[in-house]
Scaffold this motif. Structure first.
Motif, mmCIF file in Angstrom:
data_model
loop_
_atom_site.group_PDB
_atom_site.id
_atom_site.type_symbol
_atom_site.label_atom_id
_atom_site.label_comp_id
_atom_site.label_asym_id
_atom_site.label_seq_id
_atom_site.Cartn_x
_atom_site.Cartn_y
_atom_site.Cartn_z
ATOM 1 N N ALA A 75 0.825 -1.208 0.000
ATOM 2 C CA ALA A 75 0.000 0.000 0.000
ATOM 3 C C ALA A 75 0.861 1.261 0.000
ATOM 4 N N LYS A 76 2.027 1.158 0.598
ATOM 5 C CA LYS A 76 2.927 2.309 0.663
ATOM 6 C C LYS A 76 4.034 2.237 -0.380
ATOM 7 N N ASN A 77 4.019 1.186 -1.197
ATOM 8 C CA ASN A 77 5.097 0.993 -2.178
ATOM 9 C C ASN A 77 6.470 1.113 -1.513
ATOM 10 N N THR A 78 6.586 0.447 -0.397
ATOM 11 C CA THR A 78 7.815 0.538 0.393
ATOM 12 C C THR A 78 8.371 -0.857 0.647
ATOM 13 N N VAL A 79 9.673 -0.963 0.491
ATOM 14 C CA VAL A 79 10.379 -2.201 0.795
ATOM 15 C C VAL A 79 11.289 -1.951 1.987
ATOM 16 N N TYR A 80 11.327 -2.907 2.873
ATOM 17 C CA TYR A 80 12.164 -2.804 4.067
ATOM 18 C C TYR A 80 13.252 -3.871 4.018
ATOM 19 N N LEU A 81 14.440 -3.492 4.396
ATOM 20 C CA LEU A 81 15.555 -4.427 4.499
ATOM 21 C C LEU A 81 15.975 -4.479 5.958
ATOM 22 N N GLN A 82 15.663 -5.583 6.595
ATOM 23 C CA GLN A 82 16.037 -5.791 7.993
ATOM 24 C C GLN A 82 17.429 -6.396 8.038
ATOM 25 N N MET A 83 18.317 -5.738 8.735
ATOM 26 C CA MET A 83 19.695 -6.219 8.844
ATOM 27 C C MET A 83 19.992 -6.554 10.300
ATOM 28 N N ASN A 84 20.384 -7.770 10.528
ATOM 29 C CA ASN A 84 20.650 -8.261 11.879
ATOM 30 C C ASN A 84 22.117 -8.661 12.033
ATOM 31 N N SER A 85 22.503 -8.843 13.277
ATOM 32 C CA SER A 85 23.879 -9.262 13.588
ATOM 33 C C SER A 85 24.891 -8.416 12.834
ATOM 34 N N LEU A 86 24.697 -7.121 12.922
ATOM 35 C CA LEU A 86 25.548 -6.213 12.152
ATOM 36 C C LEU A 86 26.996 -6.271 12.638
ATOM 37 N N LYS A 87 27.883 -6.093 11.670
ATOM 38 C CA LYS A 87 29.318 -6.141 11.933
ATOM 39 C C LYS A 87 29.937 -4.798 11.540
ATOM 40 N N PRO A 88 31.078 -4.456 12.103
ATOM 41 C CA PRO A 88 31.736 -3.205 11.699
ATOM 42 C C PRO A 88 31.974 -3.129 10.189
ATOM 43 N N GLU A 89 32.225 -4.251 9.566
ATOM 44 C CA GLU A 89 32.455 -4.247 8.109
ATOM 45 C C GLU A 89 31.179 -3.984 7.302
#
Length: 123
Positions: A75-89
């Motif tokens: 409905a919002k024409n929106t995509v979400y990218l969930q990023m977990n366990s983030l690393k400094p790189e």
């Protein structure tokens, strides 16, 4: 006129999570792919992940495989990218981009780009 608005970046500690958003306007039809790319300081822009809007199929780079998931709000024409366990790189400017057609990993094949959003992961 096609417009992409990316958001959701920020500063997070290693092991934390962020959700990036990309709102799209001006596109017609559903046969397009949204990709996410990133560029770290001094490095070339690289592919992160992509999703086919029509089929929902996804593809992730090995560097983030198992740590990112997609969701979308049609409905919002929106995509979400969930990023977990983030690393400094994972620290980089993240860009969303759209192309019409099949899922591809080359940035040269993406026609429309959003502004970048900074993701910084501290150790």
């Amino acid at each position: 006129q096609v417009q992409l608005v990316g958001s959701g970046g920020g500063l997070v500690q290693a092991g934390g999570s962020l959700r990036l958003s990309c709102a799209v306007s001006g596109l017609t039809g559903r046969s397009y792919v949204m990709g996410w790319f990133r560029q770290a300081p001094g490095k070339e822009r690289e592919f992160v992940a992509a999703i086919s809007w029509s089929t929902g199929s996804t593809f992730q780079a090995d560097s983030v495989k198992g740590r990112v998931t997609f969701s979308r709000d049609n409905a919002k024409n929106t995509v979400y990218l969930q990023m977990n366990s983030l690393k400094p790189e994972d620290t980089a400017v993240y860009y969303c981009a759209v192309r019409k057609g099949t899922l591809q990993t080359s940035e040269n094949l993406y026609e429309y780009w959003g502004q970048g959003t900074q993701v910084t992961v501290s150790s």
